[in-house]
Structure formats: C-alpha cells, structure tokens
Enzyme design. Structure first.
Site, short mmCIF file in Angstrom:
data_model
loop_
_atom_site.label_atom_id
_atom_site.label_comp_id
_atom_site.label_asym_id
_atom_site.label_seq_id
_atom_site.Cartn_x
_atom_site.Cartn_y
_atom_site.Cartn_z
N ASP A 1 0.90 -1.16 0.00
CA ASP A 1 0.00 0.00 0.00
C ASP A 1 0.94 1.20 0.00
OD1 ASP A 1 -1.44 2.29 0.86
OD2 ASP A 1 -3.03 0.98 1.57
N HIS A 2 1.01 1.89 -1.14
CA HIS A 2 2.10 2.87 -1.25
C HIS A 2 1.94 4.03 -0.27
CE1 HIS A 2 -0.61 5.22 -3.87
NE2 HIS A 2 0.22 6.23 -3.71
N HIS B 1 -5.75 2.88 1.26
CA HIS B 1 -5.01 4.05 1.76
C HIS B 1 -5.70 4.73 2.95
CE1 HIS B 1 -3.08 3.22 -1.93
NE2 HIS B 1 -3.80 3.99 -2.70
C1 BG6 Z 1 -3.74 4.88 -6.22
C2 BG6 Z 1 -5.10 4.96 -6.84
O1 BG6 Z 1 -3.65 3.77 -5.36
O2 BG6 Z 1 -3.49 6.06 -5.48
C3 BG6 Z 1 -5.23 6.19 -7.72
O3 BG6 Z 1 -5.35 3.80 -7.61
C4 BG6 Z 1 -4.85 7.43 -6.95
O4 BG6 Z 1 -6.54 6.31 -8.24
C5 BG6 Z 1 -3.51 7.24 -6.26
O5 BG6 Z 1 -4.79 8.51 -7.86
C6 BG6 Z 1 -3.21 8.41 -5.34
O6 BG6 Z 1 -1.89 8.29 -4.88
P1 BG6 Z 1 -1.05 9.57 -4.47
O7 BG6 Z 1 0.24 9.01 -3.99
O8 BG6 Z 1 -0.94 10.42 -5.70
O9 BG6 Z 1 -1.86 10.25 -3.40
#
Ligand code: BG6
Length: 509
Positions: free
Chosen positions: A197-198, A260
């Site tokens: 989960d980034h 997230h």
């Molecule tokens: C991803 C989603 O996991 O996270 C995207 O699939 C979203 O739809 C993105 O835009 C948002 O990530 P960040 O790091 O730009 O907040």
C-alpha cells in the site's frame, strides 16, 4: 514557527540507519506496464544512487511483449529519465541497465516458468528471489501457482530467501480478497508475502507514528476525552487519468478507502505497539479495523455519500464529466467521490466521529488529517472572542505541502483581551531541505531486507474488506442515479449534509 534542531536530516539521509539487502534476483512480472515504468524502475534507480541496492541486484523484467534485452533497457532508461525524482546520472543508469534483463512470457504457460527457473537458478544469479506482481490482478494467483509448481516459491537453503510483493487492488470485495489470500497461501507462507500500500511508504504517513509515539505531549490528549472529531481528506484534482476501464469497476471506495484511507485511520487510532516491529505494529492496526462499527443498510444510507463528477473547471481548464471519460460505461453508477462517518467502538475512541472523504476532480490535490479538539470547558473570553475563533485543530498535512499545523487562540495585541485564532506551523521542506524519497523506494527496500512492517497483513486486508463490503452491500440495494458534483468543487452537497448532521463542517485544506 516550530524550532527544529538540524543535527541530522532524515530526509536528506534518505533511508539512513538500515542494512543493505543481501545479493538478490528481482523478478518483475508486468515489467512493460505503467506501474513498472512510472514507479518501480525510477525507485530502483534512486535506490542505486543512494547505494542501497547492495553488492549484487539482478533485475529480470517479465511481460508478454516481445522485447529483446536492448529494447527493454532502452525503454526502462527512458522511463527513469521521465519519472525519476533525480535527473539520471549516465554512469549509474548504465550500471543498473547492465544488471537488467528481459524475458518474454505468457503468464499462463507453465513451460515458460520452467525456463525462467532454469535461467535464474543458474550461476549468474543470486539465489535470493524477490518477485513483484505488477500485473493485472487476475494474473496474481496464476503466477503464484506457477512459481510454486516450478519450485521457485521456497528458498534452496535456509540461508536464502524468497519473497513476493503483491500490488493493489488486493481483491474486489471480501470474498475475492479471502480467495486470493487462500491462493497465495497455497504456495507462499504469510511471512513471504508483501502486500503493498504505497501510502505506507510516504514519509509523512510514517511520521504519524513518530509524531504520536516519539513525543510525550500529544499522546495523553489522543483520546475521546480531548478529541472532538477527526477528518481525513484525500482530495485529487486529477480525473480517472486514462484508467477508466480499471476505475469504472473499482470506484473511490475500493480504490482509495479500502486501502489508503483505512491505513491512515489505523495509524491515527492505533494503540502504542509493544515494539516497533512488523507484527506488533500490525496487531494494533488490525484491532482498530476490527473496532470500526460495521455499516447496517440504514447506516449506509445515513452515514455514507457517493457521487460522480460532472464537467467543470480545474485550474482554469474545462474538464469532462465522469461519464464522458474514455472507457467509462455511459450508464455507470461508479462513484468518483465518497464521504462517510466512521465510529470506532473501543475504549479510546467511543463516540468520536471519524469523517473520511476522497474524490477525483476536486478543487485541489490535498491529503490531510485534521484532529479537532474539544473546546475549553469554560470560555472566559467569550465576550471578546473574534467570530472566527475555532476549536484547537491539529492538522497533519500528508501532501502536497507536507507539514504539521496547530491552531490555537491567541490574544490580539491591545488594551482589551481579544482572542483570535493563529497557527503554529512545521514545514518539512523548511526543516529538512531536499525532496524525500519516493514511497516505492522505501517499500522496495523494506521488502529487499525483509521488513514487512509497512506492508498489509492477511488479517488486516480482510478486516478492511469486511468493513468496505458492508458499505458495498448497502449501496447495491439503492436504486436510481447517484449524486453528482461539479469538477473543481469540494464535492456534492450531500457530503455537507452528512457532516452537518452532527454540527460539524468539512475543512478547506
Ligand atoms: C492509487 C489509486 O492507489 O493512489 C489512484 O489507484 C490514486 O486512483 C492514487 O490517484 C493516489 O496516490 P497519491 O500518492 O498520488 O496520493
């Protein structure tokens, strides 16, 4: 401005204080795809710049597309050029490319796994293996099963390791997530599986734990006695951005909340872990997810809002509505916005509402967590407070203007006691000059060294889906069109009504 002692600079030092990975072979399935190009290869390049890749890291890209090594390397180099946070240094880029190869493979063809096995168990490759599933999710169980069948899922000897990183989406609902866990467990042990989960790799998200548990002053206040409500916003100004066919089957609840946003809730609400190690931290996070009150059909109607964006203007430019985006069904009811109220039924949080909202094509990109404290029990200065005096608010700004801000009342200079709201600000950029590492750098390195603290465990992912499924079930029963909001605004009116039921308002990030 908060005073920060600049004895060391953790962002500049990057991922300081950690050991480097053992020599390993990194096999990326889906290496020709968008994720590999935009995130994985730039992260590998930056890890190499910072000397984190250890003495020997061999990279094998696997995908269907028929490249040879040369073509693949050129494409990877170009992806790094375009997406790396640092301008590539040709010498380092060459070193990375020398260690990178490509294998064309059909993920369904057992023979091709056999030849992959022959190649990577040969004398040129380190015998520790990290597999990365950056493919469409339907391929995850297929690849795992084939790796198992050719004997690549377990290490050759006790001093070696095999790990597998699984990208999101991890399942489409509770049943599919449980099934995927089951399929992976038929081949790999839980300790080998790294569900990514980034958001957990973002510096500011990790800082939630440091902020709470490395400081003495906040934790005593971190309870229902002092906190009135919590608002978590993940706003994006982008639309579905060319991912219509994926997004229309997912929607904001699955795409952002299940993973997230519930991760952010767990970090904010968890109890102190017994140790800062993988299972101890994840035990506490799971307890939070299990304590969130599931939604009855009635609760779904009363405490969740979903909506779709209509055409509108973002940064002065007209943008199309959701239904006019490519690859979106013309009668789609998929939500690009969701807001909800969560209640955490435990000792610390009983009665404190957590408001979550996320959406695409909102007024601006902003992720933040706002913790609103209760007002003072007796307001001495009520007669002379300026009208805008607001309760104390602690805001953790995750992106893009990373920082922490504390709002409190201060005396306006002058002969009367007049009170006005002011902010005390900490800005990452000012205190820790330099760009922080990307989330994928941190997470790849953690998987390389075998630290799964920032990865989602089986029970965690299932607990998150249990909650989300209760909402999906409620939504499935509702008929008729879903609300809409104009692109470039802060979402539908229904979301304002949702929060106003309890006398609160959404914050303007
Ligand atoms: C991803 C989603 O996991 O996270 C995207 O699939 C979203 O739809 C993105 O835009 C948002 O990530 P960040 O790091 O730009 O907040």
């Amino acid at each position: 401005m908060m005073d920060t002692v600049l004895q060391e600079n953790p962002l500049k030092e990057g991922l300081g204080g950690r050991r480097r990975p053992d020599p390993f072979t990194f096999v990326i399935f889906g290496a020709a795809g968008d994720l590999a190009h935009r995130k994985l290869f730039p992260a590998l390049y930056n890890l190499m710049v910072d000397n984190w890749l250890g003495t020997d890291c061999r990279i094998i890209g696997v995908a269907r597309r028929p490249y040879d090594d040369g073509e693949f390397r050129r494409e990877v180099a170009q992806a790094i050029e375009e997406h790396s946070r640092r301008k590539p240094d040709p010498a380092i880029l060459n070193r990375l490319m020398e260690n990178t190869r490509y294998v064309t493979a059909d993920f369904n063809d057992q023979d091709q796994y056999q030849s992959l096995r022959e190649q990577i168990t040969g004398p040129d490759f380190p015998k520790n293996y990290l597999f990365y599933l950056a493919t469409p999710p339907a391929a995850y169980p297929v690849i795992a099963a084939h790796l198992g069948a050719v004997g690549l899922a377990h290490a050759e000897s006790p001093e070696h390791w095999v790990r597998i990183i699984v990208e999101k989406p991890f399942g489409h609902d509770l049943e599919s997530a449980v099934a995927l866990n089951h399929q992976l467990h038929q081949v790999f042990d839980e300790s080998q599986i790294y569900r990514i989960d980034h958001y957990l790799g973002k510096e500011t998200v990790q800082n939630i734990l440091v902020f709470r548990f490395a400081n003495g002053i906040f934790e005593p206040l971190w309870t229902r006695q002092y906190i009135d409500n919590v608002q978590i916003t993940v706003a994006e100004s982008l639309g579905v951005a060319g991912r219509g066919s994926y997004y229309d089957h997912a929607g904001a609840l699955r795409d952002m909340v299940q993973n997230h946003m519930l991760q952010l809730v767990s970090l904010i609400a968890m109890e102190p872990p017994v140790a800062f190690e993988a299972d101890a931290v994840r035990d506490e996070k799971v307890k939070v997810l299990r304590s969130i009150r599931p939604f009855s059909t009635r609760d779904v109607a009363d405490y969740t809002v979903r909506a779709q964006y209509e055409a509108g203007s973002i940064d002065g430019e007209m943008v199309p509505g959701y239904l006019d985006e490519p690859d979106i069904a013309s009668d789609s009811r998929t939500e690009s916005y969701v807001a909800m109220r969560l209640l955490i039924d435990n000792w610390r949080w009983a009665g404190v509402p957590f408001y979550l909202r996320t959406g695409k094509r909102l007024a601006k990109r902003a992720t933040e967590i706002a913790i609103q404290f209760k007002t003072a029990p007796h307001r001495f200065f009520q007669q002379t407070e300026t009208p805008e005096l607001s309760p104390n608010l602690l805001t953790l700004k995750i992106q893009p203007d990373e920082g922490i801000s504390l709002r409190f009342g201060a005396k306006v200079p002058g002969p009367e006691i007049r009170v006005r709201t002011v902010n005390m600000e900490f800005l990452y950029g000012t205190s820790f000059a330099g760009a922080p590492p990307e989330a994928y750098e941190r997470l790849l390195l953690d998987a390389m060294i075998g630290d799964s603290t920032l990865f989602t465990r089986k029970d965690e992912v299932e607990a998150a889906w249990t909650l989300v499924s209760s909402i999906l079930h409620g939504w499935q029963r509702a008929r008729g069109p879903i609300p809409t909001y104009e692109s470039g605004t802060w979402g539908p009116e229904e979301a304002d009504t949702l929060i106003q039921q309890n006398g609160f308002h959404w914050r303007r990030p």
